[in-house]
Design an enzyme around this catalytic site. Structure first.
Site, short mmCIF file in Angstrom:
data_model
loop_
_atom_site.label_atom_id
_atom_site.label_comp_id
_atom_site.label_asym_id
_atom_site.label_seq_id
_atom_site.Cartn_x
_atom_site.Cartn_y
_atom_site.Cartn_z
N HIS A 41 114.67 23.46 63.46
CA HIS A 41 113.39 22.75 63.50
C HIS A 41 113.53 21.35 62.92
O HIS A 41 112.92 20.39 63.42
CB HIS A 41 112.31 23.51 62.73
CG HIS A 41 111.63 24.56 63.51
ND1 HIS A 41 110.90 24.30 64.65
CD2 HIS A 41 111.55 25.90 63.32
CE1 HIS A 41 110.40 25.42 65.13
NE2 HIS A 41 110.78 26.41 64.34
N HIS B 94 117.47 29.02 62.27
CA HIS B 94 116.25 28.74 63.03
C HIS B 94 115.47 27.58 62.39
O HIS B 94 115.07 26.64 63.08
CB HIS B 94 115.40 30.02 63.07
CG HIS B 94 114.13 29.89 63.81
ND1 HIS B 94 113.96 30.41 65.08
CD2 HIS B 94 112.95 29.31 63.49
CE1 HIS B 94 112.73 30.15 65.49
NE2 HIS B 94 112.10 29.48 64.54
N GLU B 95 115.26 27.68 61.07
CA GLU B 95 114.48 26.65 60.39
C GLU B 95 115.23 25.32 60.35
O GLU B 95 114.63 24.26 60.50
CB GLU B 95 114.09 27.10 58.98
CG GLU B 95 113.25 28.37 58.93
CD GLU B 95 112.04 28.37 59.84
OE1 GLU B 95 111.45 27.29 60.09
OE2 GLU B 95 111.65 29.46 60.30
N GLY C 112 109.63 32.33 57.91
CA GLY C 112 110.15 31.00 57.63
C GLY C 112 109.24 29.96 58.24
O GLY C 112 108.51 30.25 59.20
N GLN D 185 106.70 22.15 61.69
CA GLN D 185 105.80 23.16 62.26
C GLN D 185 104.36 23.02 61.80
O GLN D 185 103.46 23.61 62.39
CB GLN D 185 106.31 24.57 61.94
CG GLN D 185 107.58 24.92 62.68
CD GLN D 185 107.99 26.33 62.38
OE1 GLN D 185 108.68 26.58 61.40
NE2 GLN D 185 107.55 27.25 63.23
N CYS E 10 109.24 32.55 67.37
CA CYS E 10 108.88 31.37 66.58
C CYS E 10 107.37 31.24 66.52
O CYS E 10 106.69 31.38 67.54
CB CYS E 10 109.50 30.13 67.23
SG CYS E 10 109.14 28.60 66.35
N LEU E 11 106.86 30.95 65.33
CA LEU E 11 105.42 30.74 65.16
C LEU E 11 104.92 29.59 66.03
O LEU E 11 103.75 29.58 66.42
CB LEU E 11 105.09 30.46 63.69
CG LEU E 11 105.39 31.58 62.71
CD1 LEU E 11 105.15 31.11 61.28
CD2 LEU E 11 104.57 32.82 63.03
#
Length: 162
Positions: free
Chosen positions: A139, A135-136, A44, A49, A87-88
């Site tokens: 963000h 999660h997304e 995702g 991000q 998380c990236l």
């Protein structure tokens, strides 16, 4: 191609603005977001991000692939499920790979919004897909998964991040 933003970058802590223009640039942005997500081996990716403070994200998890613009998230099953989450945008200094920690999320959600053509999107999710959506969505609110951890676990993760 745009680059990932990492913990400490203000864009990750700023609530994203609604998408208002559904044009060719938006379609290009979504394609680019998928490319960045796949290159980073993610499941995702939200606009902030990659430095885009707009309310949209892409996902490809549990045999479900898509994107959503101006999402709304409804909790359908508030039972808390604790699973490893990373998380990236929160990689380890030494490995460059996401740092994982047990994170509580709701068991079931419904995601609503629109697609790149302005058509309605509605997806009910459980399991890893529900976790990904939460999660997304976080963000887009300026929240990182580490904010959901206890003080000691959050500190441990952030000390390993760049």
């Amino acid at each position: 191609m745009r680059e990932l933003r990492y913990v400490g970058d203000p864009v990750l802590r700023t609530p994203a603005e609604p998408v208002t223009d559904f044009d060719r640039e938006l379609r290009r942005l979504i394609d680019e977001m998928f490319a960045v997500m796949y290159q980073a081996d993610g499941v995702g990716l939200a606009g902030p991000q990659i430095g885009v403070g707009r309310r949209l994200f892409v996902y490809d998890i549990s045999n479900r692939k898509g994107h959503v613009i101006n999402p709304e998230l409804t909790i359908d099953d508030a039972e808390q499920v604790v699973e490893e989450e990373g998380c990236l945008s929160v990689p380890g200094k030494e490995t460059g790979k996401p740092l994982y920690a047990p994170t509580a999320r709701a068991a079931g959600v419904t995601l609503r919004g629109v697609d790149k053509l302005g058509r309605p999107v509605s997806v009910k999710a459980r399991g890893m897909l529900a976790r990904c959506f939460q999660h997304e969505f976080d963000h887009l609110e300026g929240t990182l998964y580490v904010d959901r951890l206890g003080k000691d676990e959050r500190r441990k993760i952030l000390l390993q991040a760049p």
